[in-house]
Design an enzyme around this catalytic site. Structure first.
Site, PDB file in Angstrom:
ATOM      1  N   ASP A 154       0.853  -1.195   0.000  1.00  0.00           N
ATOM      2  CA  ASP A 154       0.000   0.000   0.000  1.00  0.00           C
ATOM      3  C   ASP A 154       0.886   1.242   0.000  1.00  0.00           C
ATOM      4  O   ASP A 154       2.006   1.190  -0.496  1.00  0.00           O
ATOM      5  CB  ASP A 154      -0.942  -0.039   1.225  1.00  0.00           C
ATOM      6  CG  ASP A 154      -2.275   0.651   0.948  1.00  0.00           C
ATOM      7  OD1 ASP A 154      -2.263   1.877   0.756  1.00  0.00           O
ATOM      8  OD2 ASP A 154      -3.313  -0.021   0.937  1.00  0.00           O
ATOM      9  N   HIS A 213      -3.443   6.287   3.796  1.00  0.00           N
ATOM     10  CA  HIS A 213      -4.196   5.110   3.346  1.00  0.00           C
ATOM     11  C   HIS A 213      -3.572   3.803   3.835  1.00  0.00           C
ATOM     12  O   HIS A 213      -4.250   2.950   4.422  1.00  0.00           O
ATOM     13  CB  HIS A 213      -4.263   5.150   1.823  1.00  0.00           C
ATOM     14  CG  HIS A 213      -5.180   4.141   1.207  1.00  0.00           C
ATOM     15  ND1 HIS A 213      -4.748   2.882   0.841  1.00  0.00           N
ATOM     16  CD2 HIS A 213      -6.487   4.206   0.879  1.00  0.00           C
ATOM     17  CE1 HIS A 213      -5.775   2.214   0.309  1.00  0.00           C
ATOM     18  NE2 HIS A 213      -6.835   2.997   0.316  1.00  0.00           N
ATOM     19  N   SER A 537     -11.183  -0.496   0.100  1.00  0.00           N
ATOM     20  CA  SER A 537      -9.842  -0.499   0.679  1.00  0.00           C
ATOM     21  C   SER A 537      -9.870  -0.880   2.146  1.00  0.00           C
ATOM     22  O   SER A 537      -8.914  -1.451   2.660  1.00  0.00           O
ATOM     23  CB  SER A 537      -9.218   0.894   0.602  1.00  0.00           C
ATOM     24  OG  SER A 537      -8.770   1.171  -0.686  1.00  0.00           O
TER      25      SER A 537
END
Ligand SMILES: *[C@@H]1O[C@H](CO)[C@@H](O)[C@H](O)[C@H]1NC(C)=O
Ligand SMILES: *[C@@H]1O[C@H](CO)[C@@H](O)[C@H](O)[C@H]1NC(C)=O
Ligand SMILES: *[C@@H]1O[C@H](CO)[C@@H](O)[C@H](O)[C@H]1NC(C)=O
Ligand SMILES: *[C@@H]1O[C@H](CO)[C@@H](O)[C@H](O)[C@H]1NC(C)=O
Ligand SMILES: *[C@@H]1O[C@H](CO)[C@@H](O)[C@H](O)[C@H]1NC(C)=O
Ligand SMILES: *[C@@H]1O[C@H](CO)[C@@H](O)[C@H](O)[C@H]1NC(C)=O
Ligand SMILES: *[C@@H]1O[C@H](CO)[C@@H](O)[C@H](O)[C@H]1NC(C)=O
Ligand SMILES: *[C@@H]1O[C@H](CO)[C@@H](O)[C@H](O)[C@H]1NC(C)=O
Ligand SMILES: *[C@@H]1O[C@H](CO)[C@@H](O)[C@H](O)[C@H]1NC(C)=O
Ligand SMILES: *[C@@H]1O[C@H](CO)[C@@H](O)[C@H](O)[C@H]1NC(C)=O
Length: 754
Positions: A154, A213, A537
């Site tokens: 990620d 994120h 996600s």
């Protein structure tokens, strides 16, 4: 209040992500003519010469280099970017299009693709999912995922966040070959692997998260218990990931070549589970999807691979990934809301949400409500036209705004705040259905859904000769929202048109307003490094953590068996026993939206039967789809001659769900399935069939008898269109349940009427 202490789990600026991904998909690849002499990174797939054996990584690397031109690049950068050992058979290199064309003639060359960017796609969820019950709960049975290593590819990790402390953590298992070797990065018994990939591995750079994120995703999968987790004081409690005692290995990557580098490293390091919440809306076939190829390699190494299915719902056929070897995850909303209720001057109350819950806002005072869009331009409706806002004089008023336009919701609020507005009512777009989102605003806000927003607009329009008024009542974190869980409107939907009818997504898991670790305090005046975020996600790492728990309990199970356990134990019903609702339509969700349904971790730990698969079957399946030898070679990274393999139809891949397209020329389909007994040695299962509308389901066996563990039984399922054919429905869902005195093993049945 003690009774309101809950275990919090860990999500992104959804709207920003969604907008970005939509924009990026339309970007064009480089125009060849103008750039003929300009080099860029290409991923090159090659086939090893017959009978060749490479002794070590150096041999492999020199073979890869033999494909490259001898001339150095003007920039002085090295030609070879990655020499992949596992993820694909091939390498990544800086080349001009002309040089790639020259390479095409070389022996062993299969294909070249230009590199592309990928896009990044909880105080509460473990409790919602039933993990944290005291004595007999799933966490207890699976030792909280102890000893299992979750690899996260990620945007990296925000170092030294409390979610990544190693209190109560044992050292990494001795089999671990990876390393976390950066001072100041918080390497410990929780974070045991860390590597950054950007145009090559960056040995001296830690994988620091500049976005938030990756931090969020990692904390959902394997974050440790962190107390006082909240966003601007909302949803407070102890945050943890799904597998709080698992180890984490962090791989930062953003282009396809880098993601392959990360997967390559994760396989070499020895991760047990791999999760990816990045991708690009794509209709690529398997051999064109670099990430799917890399994850095929992971699965062949026994590593279950979990992928976010995308946030391009509710559009039909909007999936990011299609491969049967991946566990594809869609997003649901839980029953938690961070309540900000709108009260109108006529007494009507409407439920909305906001992460910012100001205690000083006096909700007993009705304030003037203004709607800049009352005369109708889009910019006015979205509160983006400065001239209109000035004219209206928003000072001390509550402003009604639609979401969208060239501004995030939080930025919109900030501008109104600076103009002196007392508050804002945000109205979500029609395609988000019933979903609302708790965002870190700077002023009193209530985010209401589209339908509720219409009620507010109607009220404003109805007040022709007097001033409309409203206030916002902040009610904090509330549980028990119904119906729950429901399918998030943004969650990408099938059917997949490129995998032979295999149903995707496989499963849904929480992905709306998930509390998770974040890079920086979001919003203003917030000190807790946690944020709410929404997207598939956030759903994927929930499944990754649950897979880690399963790995702890069943270390010898194949990725396919683990996938089966998760799917056949899921439910298509909500907490009240009604069909799970789609937030977009407020109707029961389609099987192409929820797959097998909502995850039930405790049931997955002990599924009774599994549909297992040897990974060589994926090759038989790819040949069965009609791919050329070269296309299959690229995908499975070895020499394949499809005319000599035992080709199978997609319907005969031993998948835990049953999916097919039927039409006036193809009116029936047969499926072969093999179940393996992993429950009770002596057991009998009876079939219960729920036929999809308009489709008849026949089985070769209606009872399965087992006398020992690991015994397998084969049966076939026949689907055929009924006469008369179903009317104007585009698809229908049903299920096959095998029921024993202890287990219910459910396969969804999906029929797409083409
Ligand atoms: C590309 O390179 C060739 C030979 O190296 C040269 O003749 C040509 O002018 C270059 N073209 C451009 C657009 O730079
Ligand atoms: C755990 O115990 C509770 C209360 O006794 C019970 O309702 C629940 O079904 C049990 N869960 C499992 C997995 O046995
Ligand atoms: C850790 O980094 C140091 C300095 O970069 C290096 O000398 C050492 O070999 C590295 N250790 C491992 C296990 O990678
Ligand atoms: C949690 O917050 C409370 C109240 O703000 C504070 O008293 C306590 O020390 C905090 N605990 C931790 C572990 O930070
Ligand atoms: C809120 O406003 C009402 C009406 O003006 C007033 O009676 C009340 O004291 C106010 N409450 C607070 C906490 O300021
Ligand atoms: C809308 O139109 C009416 C009548 O033309 C006008 O009085 C009013 O100021 C307009 N409102 C806005 C927000 O532009
Ligand atoms: C998969 O099948 C191949 C060929 O039938 C066999 O050689 C291999 O051992 C099998 N692998 C597993 C894990 O069963
Ligand atoms: C594939 O196998 C068939 C049958 O054995 C053979 O005729 C053919 O030449 C093989 N193709 C390749 C490319 O080796
Ligand atoms: C039925 O589906 C098959 C395969 O998807 C397709 O090739 C065929 O054209 C379809 N027939 C009709 C009548 O739509
Ligand atoms: C399915 O199996 C039945 C019985 O074995 C057979 O009669 C039928 O032709 C098969 N249908 C298809 C579409 O293969």
């Amino acid at each position: 209040m003690e009774s309101h202490q809950h275990i919090l789990l860990l999500l992104a600026h959804l709207l920003v992500f969604l907008c970005n991904s939509k924009l990026l998909t339309s970007q064009l690849l480089p125009v060849i003519e103008d750039l003929a002499n300009k080099s860029q990174i290409y991923i090159i797939h090659v086939e090893k010469p017959e009978g060749s054996v490479f002794l070590g990584d150096e041999d492999l690397e020199s073979w890869h280099k033999s494909f490259l031109p001898n001339t150095p690049l003007d920039s002085g950068e090295p030609r070879l970017v990655y020499s992949y050992r596992h993820a694909i058979s091939g390498f990544a290199a800086r080349l001009t299009p002309e040089e790639v064309r020259a390479m095409e003639a070389m022996d062993g060359f299969l294909a070249a693709t230009p590199d592309e960017e990928s896009e990044p796609q909880t105080t509460y969820t473990p409790q919602f999912l039933g993990l944290s019950q005291w004595t007999n709960g799933t966490w207890h049975q699976t030792m909280y995922g102890e000893g299992i290593i979750i690899g996260v590819v990620d945007t990296g990790l925000h170092p030294n966040h409390p979610s990544f402390g190693d209190h109560g953590m044992p050292p990494p298992p001795v089999r671990w070959k990876g390393s976390c070797n950066f001072t100041g990065f918080g390497c410990n018994n929780k974070i045991i692997g860390a590597a950054a990939f950007r145009g090559g591995k960056q040995p001296s750079q830690p994988p620091t998260d500049n976005k938030g994120h990756g931090t969020h995703v990692a904390s959902i999968a394997g974050g440790n218990f962190a107390s006082n987790a909240s966003v601007l004081g909302s949803a407070g409690g102890t945050a943890s990931g799904m597998a709080p005692k698992s180890h984490l290995a962090i791989y930062k990557a953003s282009t396809n070549a880098d993601v392959l580098g990360a997967i390559d490293q994760a396989i070499a390091d020895g991760v047990d589970v791999l999760t990816l919440s990045i991708g690009r809306a794509t209709k690529k076939k398997f051999f064109e999807s670099e990430v799917s190829i890399g994850l095929h390699a992971a699965v062949e190494h026994g590593i279950p691979a979990i992928c976010a299915m995308g946030n391009s719902g509710p559009d039909w056929q909007s999936l990011e990934f299609h491969a049967p070897w991946l566990i594809g995850v869609g997003a649901s909303a839980t029953d938690r809301r961070i309540m900000a209720t709108v009260k109108l001057g006529n007494g009507i109350e409407i439920e909305g949400e906001s992460a910012f819950q100001p205690s000083t806002f006096n909700s007993s005072v009705l304030l003037p409500l203004v709607f800049p869009g009352i005369n109708g331009t889009d910019d006015d409706e979205a509160c983006l036209d400065e001239y209109t806002l000035d004219k209206l004089n928003v000072r001390g008023k509550i402003v009604l705004c639609m979401t969208g336009g060239e501004s995030t919701n939080v930025a919109k609020g900030k501008r109104l705040y600076e103009a002196g507005a007392a508050g804002m009512i945000l109205v979500g777009p029609v395609y988000r259905g019933r979903d609302t989102f708790a965002e870190p605003h700077v002023l009193p806000v209530s985010y209401v859904n589209y339908v509720d927003g219409q009620k507010i607009r109607c009220y404003v329009y109805s007040m022709k000769n007097s001033t409309p008024t409203a206030t916002i009542i902040f009610r904090g974190t509330r549980f028990g929202h119904r119906p729950s869980p429901h399918l998030a409107a943004f969650s990408s939907r099938g059917p997949s048109k490129i995998n032979g009818g295999i149903l995707k997504p496989d499963i849904i898991a929480p992905g709306v307003d998930i509390l998770g670790a974040w890079r920086d305090p979001p919003g203003f005046g917030n000190t807790a490094p946690f944020a709410f975020s929404s997207g598939t996600s956030m759903a994927a790492p929930h499944i990754a953590g649950i897979v880690a728990l399963l790995k702890n309990k069943h270390p010898d199970w194949s990725p396919a068996a683990i996938q089966s356990a998760i799917m056949t134990s899921a439910t298509s019903l909500d907490l009240d026993g009604n069909p799970i609702i789609d937030a977009r339509t407020n109707e029961p969700a389609d099987v192409y939206g929820i797959g097998a349904g909502h995850v039930r971790p405790w049931a997955a730990m002990d599924p009774g039967l599994v549909y297992d698969l040897n990974t060589t079957r994926y090759t038989d399946y790819l040949c069965g789809l009609g791919y050329t030898d070269d296309e299959v070679k690229r995908t499975v990274r070895r020499t394949v001659n499809c005319s000599t393999v035992q080709k199978i139809a997609a319907s005969d891949l031993n998948y835990p769900s049953i999916g097919v397209s039927l039409n006036s020329s193809i009116t029936s389909a047969n499926f072969t399935r093999v179940v393996t007994n992993v429950g009770q040695a002596r057991s009998t299962y009876n079939a219960i069939i729920t036929e999809p509308k308009g489709v008849r389901v026949d089985l070769s066996e209606y009872q399965l008898k087992f006398s020992r563990l690991w015994q397998t039984v084969t049966f076939t399922v026949k689907l055929s269109l009924k006469n008369p054919r179903p009317g104007k429905i585009r698809n229908a869902g049903g299920k096959l349940e095998w029921v024993s005195n202890k287990y219910v093993v459910t396969s969804p049945i999906a029929v797409d009427f083409t």
